[in-house]
Design an enzyme around this catalytic site. Structure first.
Site, mmCIF file in Angstrom:
data_model
loop_
_atom_site.group_PDB
_atom_site.id
_atom_site.type_symbol
_atom_site.label_atom_id
_atom_site.label_comp_id
_atom_site.label_asym_id
_atom_site.label_seq_id
_atom_site.Cartn_x
_atom_site.Cartn_y
_atom_site.Cartn_z
ATOM 1 N N ASP A 414 0.868 -1.177 0.000
ATOM 2 C CA ASP A 414 0.000 0.000 0.000
ATOM 3 C C ASP A 414 0.910 1.234 0.000
ATOM 4 O OD1 ASP A 414 -1.682 2.109 0.676
ATOM 5 O OD2 ASP A 414 -2.893 0.920 2.070
ATOM 6 N N HIS A 415 0.902 1.966 -1.088
ATOM 7 C CA HIS A 415 1.834 3.089 -1.236
ATOM 8 C C HIS A 415 1.510 4.252 -0.297
ATOM 9 C CE1 HIS A 415 5.174 4.958 -2.946
ATOM 10 N NE2 HIS A 415 4.872 4.943 -4.234
ATOM 11 N N ARG A 416 0.325 4.213 0.339
ATOM 12 C CA ARG A 416 0.018 5.267 1.318
ATOM 13 C C ARG A 416 0.869 5.078 2.570
ATOM 14 N NH1 ARG A 416 -6.244 4.194 2.007
ATOM 15 N NH2 ARG A 416 -5.330 2.121 2.116
#
Ligand code: CAO
Length: 442
Positions: A414-416
């Site tokens: 998850d790039h967040r």
């Protein structure tokens, strides 16, 4: 209190119209002018409003019945005393809206739905703030063309739902209240930014049998649940997949040697047990990978336990049982647990608790084949490791090419929560652990 019959009022030129929708149920409390039923003739549909306020005791009609002026719709418990006191404070009856319903004029479904002349109650709804929800864009042309009764239109507007996105399940494709509710549930389940609210048009319905023979196969319960879950993750999580590989020549030599020794005891260790171990070691080194975003999306919940989910392929679909406290278990214990969980999964014996509490998931297709793939993050986890089949490859050692067993790794995250640099650091660490398993002891 008195029990009254509520009958069909004068409905103009219409004689013997079909009941197509019940808008109330026994036990409901309604007010004067609340819509009770929708009827449809070959010319138009209309809602029949209540002439009294009170509690519905018994419905006297059902969907599909044909009714005319004077037909009893339902029995209602009416509170005469409150009516009398209300009469003192309200305007005289003649000054209020009449209960006579106004039919929609058009004859075809499209025209009927497109009609701007809705019954009295519908326009009352508009006056009371019946605007499209700010959260969803309604295409007014498609909305007006949808085949639905005025109350369903009003209901859809209240929820900000574009009827143009819904397939009606009632006769002749009419959209009913349950269709609207089902659409909202589906949209919610697929994440707040599901296809409809992204303005994506639904897939057109295609009759594939026009091109050749087909067979309809219902999706299993697991297929449907997994599908919804994966769809939500795919749409709501910004995914990145980091590819890497590990030289597992030494690890495999050790595994095979151990395998021979343990065969007599009926124990089998597959590469997956080593991978679980290496993942635990990497999670310890990179705690952000062992976390979840909280509901607000503003805080990270770091987990101090190491529960590893393992995707298992079953005839009914994909399930993910969880090896609890994997950091406390030996390679043999992990191997046996994977085997037991896989058997339970294929025999449909997994309990919900077997699939809860995961921190990180491993999806291994190594026993099947393929070179690399991009797994979907098993939310609310923030990363997942895809493992493909190892292959003997010539690897340059500085002087010459050497045959080495190479394991392909695919880490989706998850790039967040995880930056690209950390994604690469994690797989580099994981690869090191698998290349030299002694490092996992340190
Ligand atoms: N490379 C080469 N060989 C591998 C391997 C790899 N990465 N991983 C496993 N193997 C070998 C095993 O050693 C075993 O070989 P032998 O029978 O000769 O000893 C064989 O492949 C079969 O292994 P397995 O699949 O039975 O056992 P496992 O522990 O590797 O995996 C399980 C267990 C339950 C994870 C697996 O059976 C399974 O269901 N995998 C599918 C998961 C899936 O569908 N993922 C996709 C989800 S979408 O992201």
């Amino acid at each position: 209190m008195s029990i009254k019959e509520i009958v069909v009022p004068d409905i103009g030129d219409f004689d013997s119209v079909e009941v197509i929708e019940l808008l109330v149920a026994e036990g409901d409390v309604v007010q004067v002018e609340d819509s009770l039923i929708t009827v449809e003739s070959d010319k138009a549909s209309m809602e029949i409003p209540s002439s009294e306020a009170g509690k519905i005791i018994k419905l006297k009609i059902a969907i599909g019945d044909n009714i005319s002026e004077g037909s009893v719709i339902l029995m209602m418990e009416v509170d005469e005393s409150s009516k009398a006191s209300a009469a003192l404070t309200e305007k005289p009856q003649e000054e209020r809206n009449t209960s006579k319903p106004e039919p929609q004029k058009e004859s075809s479904h499209e025209k009927m739905a497109a009609a701007k002349s809705t019954p009295a109650k519908a326009s009352a709804g508009k006056a009371s703030g019946d605007k499209p929800s700010p959260t969803a864009k309604i295409d007014e042309v498609r909305f007006s063309k949808a085949y639905a009764s005025p109350s369903v239109r009003r209901f859809a507007r209240e929820l900000g739902v574009d009827l143009g996105n819904i397939e009606g399940s009632s006769r002749k494709g009419r959209i009913n209240r349950d269709d609207v509710k089902g659409f909202v549930k589906k949209t919610m389940a697929s994440g707040a930014s599901g296809g409809a609210s992204l303005g994506i048009k639904p897939m057109p319905e295609i009759d594939f049998s026009q091109f050749g023979e087909t067979e309809n196969q219902a999706l299993s319960k697991i297929n449907k649940l997994t599908g919804e879950f994966l769809h939500r993750s795919w749409v709501t999580v910004p995914h990145v997949t980091q590819f890497d590989e590990a030289d597992i020549t030494e690890m495999e030599a050790f595994r095979k040697q151990m395998g021979k020794e343990m065969e007599r005891e009926g124990i089998k260790i597959t590469p997956l047990a080593f991978i679980v171990w290496a993942v635990v070691a990497s999670l310890k080194a990179f705690p952000r990978f062992n976390s979840s975003l909280d509901a607000s999306g503003e805080n990270l919940i770091l987990k101090k336990y190491f529960n590893i989910g393992v995707a298992v392929d079953t005839p009914n679909g994909l399930v993910v049982p969880v090896i609890k406290e994997a950091d406390q278990k030996s390679l043999v214990e992990i191997s046996q647990e994977i085997r037991e969980l896989a058997i339970k999964a294929r025999d449909k014996q997994l309990k919900p608790s077997d699939m809860q509490g995961g921190c990180f998931t491993i999806s291994s297709l190594g026993g099947i084949g393929g070179t690399r793939f991009t797994p979907i993050v098993n939310t609310p986890e923030v990363a997942i490791l895809g493992v493909s089949r190892s292959k003997m490859e010539p690897v340059w050692n500085g002087k010459e090419f050497e045959p080495r067993l190479v394991l392909p790794l695919s880490l989706s995250y998850d790039h967040r929560v995880i930056d690209g640099a950390d994604g690469a650091r994690f797989t580099t660490h994981l690869s090191k652990m698998l290349t030299d398993i002694r490092r996992m002891m340190v």
